[in-house]
Structures are given as structure tokens and as C-alpha cells.
Design an enzyme around this catalytic site. Structure first.
Site, PDB file in Angstrom:
ATOM      1  CB  CYS A 152      32.365  -8.979  26.974  1.00  0.00           C
ATOM      2  SG  CYS A 152      32.382 -10.528  27.878  1.00  0.00           S
ATOM      3  CB  VAL A 156      29.108  -7.490  22.362  1.00  0.00           C
ATOM      4  CG1 VAL A 156      27.697  -6.971  22.121  1.00  0.00           C
ATOM      5  CG2 VAL A 156      29.086  -8.606  23.403  1.00  0.00           C
TER       6      VAL A 156
END
Length: 509
Positions: A152, A156
Site C-alpha cells: 500500500c 499510495v
């Protein structure tokens, strides 16, 4: 106290002792927990039809999804290649979760590393983490390939893997020609089956795009997909190909990596598909994916290279195994071996022997889309009745395929298909429309405890039982094992129901 140095109790017994029960009561009082009557009232409400409708309408929250995230699938695929180190560009905690998830299921260590991104990398980018991490991984562990995937935090902030890896090569962190396939696997979309697919495609693309010219041969490639029974299933597939006399390349074979012997030698890397085999896989006559929804991008890429392709839904049961074997015969022109026809006949005989116990039982199934499809198809062949079929990572296409399958049998008439729903939704479904049994992973224990519906463990992950992954569930032999697993649970429950009175507590079933 109930235990001493001479009498050590396991925690399962220890916490039932009066001293610990009293401790728990004091803890509840300190927490100002609601009175037992109010708790019971709310618990009963969560099993009502009214709550079910509210639960199924839920959109903003997922509770206990029957899936994992993309990097887990990428790691699983990566370690199926020979002497390959799985390398997560992200935090240590993510990588530790993936490793522990696989280790708890297979009861084997899973070697993988991360770039250990923390707050500073989240702000300034993780380029230096990756450059240094590749250098350390190459120097310390001496792999033949490092397969890179993301988590993640890297996705991101938009880290550019391609330029980071190029910098690592340029600065000498790793040799210029050292293989470093990369896959973008953000955890916040998709699931482990998408991550598996992305990793497989990244490895094929890395080698096949290096000016390799396709020279067709008669070999067959096989992509198993994300499979918790891969140790037993991959070996069973090799046996079937050997009976046919077909030269097969299993693209990402984890069977040895997750089943290393205890002989005094530690194997960080064991078995797997070699780089030379990956390169030669470009020349194969055809590629078969054993799980359609786990390999769609890879198959699309492979088809673009001129190969024939086929996507199956778990070769479990009679019809699905028949289709697999006929597809092999179609691609190669080889007849189905007589020995496999004999195995089919034995499976039919076993089903007939036990049909009185299998017929008419009802089941709810949860798991990956291909598992659910294959499992339901086999249940229909047994004369069993699916009630709820739920796949958190199953979409509209899967749901439509499931409905078509269910419509082929009168036993599928009352089944309901639930794409995208989680296990808290499954609890509401089972509380209001129960089935005799639930088939799924270890996480189905909540239904056994809360609703009294017995769980049959037949898919990943299985944490609370040992060694299931060593036995096949695919092919006629594997299907026989699945049938026996289901049948044993049926007969165990029958014995449990009759043990109190002794009536019909029979020695012969």
C-alpha cells in the site's frame, strides 16, 4: 493454582479453571460490560431477518473478508520460481503478515524480504530503501532472481519501480543483467488472486520480451493459480502429465518450496520453475490455467504470443476433471490413458457407495471464485444442495457463471450467489437460512461456534489443522480425497447426534 511444574496444562484447559474464570469476570466488571441479558438480546437480534437486510445493504465497511491482499498472492507466485527471493517494496509489517500467513498454512518458513519503508520513506519516497534493499538481498541471500512487488505505502505515494530498479542496476547494487521482474500489487484493490496473476505475468514478460523468438514445440504450460493445496495438487498434476507422456512446465511450482524435508539441511530455496524453463515456456504449444479468475491477465498476454490457451475452474470432481483431461488430449492429440479411466471408474464407484449419505445434504460455500465454482460443481454431482455461495473477490461475471452452473441441476434450485460479500454477511445468511454444513477455510470456525453449523476445511487458509496441503484435491484421486473429507464430517456429526441416547450409534454406516 491449577498448574505447577509437575502439572503443566495447555491453555485450552488452563483458562477453564475456576481461578481464570473468576479473573475474566473481574475483567468484564472493570470494562463496564453490559449485563448478560442485554448481550443475549443483541446477539439474538444479529441473527434476525431484519438485521440480515441491514447487513447485506452495508457498503462502507467490510468485516472479515474471505480474501487476502494482492502482495500475498504475488509472494506466493514468486517463491514458485527456482532460487527466487520475494521482495516487497513496503513496510516490514506487511511482509511479516504475508510470510506468517503462508507459514501458518503450510507449516513451512517462507523466505521474503522488504524495503522496510517507514514514515520518512512515505514522505520522501522509498527509492533509497529499494536500492539498498536490493543490494543487501543480492549479497546476503544470493538468489538467482528477485521478484519485486509493492504494498500500500509504495502505491499510495506513487513510487516509480522501473526507475528505482534501473538506478539500482546503474549504481551496482545488483548486476546489470540480474533478473528483477516487478509487479504493481496495491493492497487496497483486488485480492491475492490478482496479485498472483500480476506476479506471474511480470515474470513471463521480463524474460519473453528480451528479444526471444518463439520456436513452437509440443510442450504444455500449466498455471496452477493461488492454491492452498498446491503441494499435493502440483505433484498430482505432474503424475497425470507423466501418464499422458506430455512434457509439462508448471509456471510457478511451489510444491517443494512448501514441503521441504527435515534432514539437517536448511533450504531457503527448494525446487521451483527455473529461469530456463520460463524462457522455454514461450515456445510451448499451449498454456492451461487451472483457475480462470487467477490467471486472466497472464493468459491474455500468453495468447498474444501465439499460444493456444484454456482457462478452467478447478479440476475437482468428475466433470471438471474430465474437461481437463479432454483438453490435454485435444491440445496434444494423445489419448486419455487407460489408467486414468480406471481412476475415474473408481471415483464413480466410491460416489455410488456413499450416495445414501451424501445425497440431499445442504452446504454453504465461501472462498475464491474458482474454488467456489469447482466445489459447487462437485457437490451437484454428489446430489448435494448448495444454499449460499459467497466469494468476497468474486464479481458479476463469476456470479453469472455460478447461476448458469446451478441451473444445470435440480439440486442447485435453492442456491443463492453472493459476489463481493464478506463473512459477516455470511453469518447473517446462515443465521436466517442455515445449511447442514459450511465449506471454506479456517475462518469458518465462527459459524461452528456461533451458529452450530459444522465446518469442512477445503480451501486456503487452514491454520487450525495440519498437513491438508500435502494431499491433492484435483483430479480423480484428489476428488476422492475431497469426497472422503466431506463424508467423514457427515458421519462424525451423525455419531455426535446419536451418542447421547445410543440409538443408531452404529458400528456400520
Amino acid at each position: 493454582m491449577p498448574q505447577s511444574a509437575d502439572k503443566i496444562l495447555d491453555h485450552a484447559q488452563l483458562f477453564n479453571e475456576p481461578e481464570y474464570q473468576e479473573l475474566f469476570e473481574r475483567k468484564h466488571a472493570l470494562e463496564n460490560r453490559a449485563c448478560p441479558e442485554e448481550i443475549a438480546k443483541q446477539l439474538a437480534y444479529t441473527k434476525s431477518w431484519e438485521y440480515r437486510e441491514k447487513n447485506l445493504a452495508r457498503e462502507a465497511l467490510t468485516i472479515n473478508p474471505a480474501k487476502a491482499c494482492q502482495p500475498l498472492g504475488a509472494m506466493f507466485a514468486s517463491v514458485g520460481f527456482a532460487r527466487t527471493l520475494a521482495f516487497n517494496h513496503g513496510s516490514q509489517g506487511c511482509t511479516a503478515y504475508f510470510r506468517s500467513h503462508l507459514a501458518r498454512h503450510f507449516k513451512e518458513p517462507c523466505a521474503a524480504v522488504s524495503t522496510s519503508m517507514t514514515e520518512d520513506a512515505a514522505v520522501f519516497g522509498g527509492m533509497q530503501n529499494l536500492v539498498d534493499g536490493l543490494s543487501n538481498a543480492y549479497t546476503v541471500y544470493k538468489p538467482d532472481m528477485i521478484a519485486i512487488s509493492t504494498t500500500c505505502i509504495a502505491e499510495v505515494i506513487g513510487d516509480d519501480l522501473t526507475s528505482f530498479i534501473q538506478k539500482a542496476h546503474k549504481e551496482g547494487s545488483i548486476p546489470e543483467e540480474f533478473p528483477t521482474p516487478q509487479a504493481h500489487t496495491p493492497s487496497f484493490v483486488g485480492s491475492h488472486i490478482n496479485g498472483y496473476d500480476a506476479a506471474i505475468k511480470s515474470v513471463l514478460t521480463y524474460f519473453w520480451e528480451k528479444k526471444l523468438e518463439r520456436v513452437p514445440n509440443e510442450k504444455i504450460n500449466l498455471i496452477p493459480g493461488f492454491d492452498g493445496f498446491a503441494v499435493g495438487n502440483n505433484r498430482e498434476l505432474r503424475r497425470i502429465f507423466a501418464l499422458f507422456g506430455i512434457d509439462v512446465t508448471i509456471i510457478s511450482d511451489v510444491s517443494d518450496q512448501f514441503d521441504t524435508p527435515t534432514d539437517g539441511k536448511y533450504r531457503m530455496f527448494d525446487g521451483g520453475t527455473t529461469i530456463d524453463q520460463v524462457k522455454d515456456a514461450l515456445n510451448a504449444k499451449a498454456t492451461i490455467a487451472m483457475q480462470k479468475y487467477c490467471s486472466d491477465k497472464s493468459l491474455e498476454y500468453i495468447a498474444g504470443k501465439g499460444q493456444e490457451t484454456a482457462a478452467l475452474h478447478y479440476p475437482m470432481g468428475l466433470g471438471a476433471t474430465d474437461e481437463f483431461l479432454m483438453k490435454l488430449s485435444e491440445f496434444t492429440g494423445k489419448p486419455i490413458p487407460e489408467s486414468l479411466e480406471m481412476e475415474r471408474g473408481r471415483l464413480v464407484d466410491a460416489l455410488a457407495d456413499s450416495s445414501g449419505w451424501l445425497h440431499g445434504k445442504s452446504y454453504s460455500i465461501f472462498g475464491d471464485p474458482d474454488f467456489c465454482y469447482g466445489m459447487v460443481r462437485f457437490l451437484l454431482e454428489m446430489g448435494a444442495e448448495p444454499v449460499h455461495v459467497l466469494s468476497t473477490n468474486g464479481g458479476k461475471e463469476w456470479a453469472e457463471e455460478m447461476k448458469v452452473l446451478l441451473a444445470t441441476s435440480p439440486y442447485g434450485a435453492r442456491a443463492q450467489v453472493w459476489p463481493g460479500k464478506d463473512l459477516w454477511a455470511m453469518r447473517s445468511l446462515l443465521a436466517t437460512e442455515p445449511s447442514d454444513f459450511v465449506i471454506g477455510s479456517t475462518y469458518g470456525k465462527i459459524f461452528e461456534k456461533d451458529l452450530g453449523i459444522p465446518l469442512i476445511r477445503l480451501t486456503f487458509p487452514i491454520f487450525d489443522r495440519h498437513h491438508h496441503h500435502r494431499f491433492p484435491t484435483w483430479g480423480y484421486q484428489g476428488s476422492l480425497s475431497v469426497m472422503v473429507t466431506i463424508l467423514d464430517k457427515i458421519l462424525d456429526e451423525l455419531d455426535r447426534a446419536t451418542i447421547k441416547t445410543g440409538i443408531s450409534f452404529d458400528l456400520v454406516r
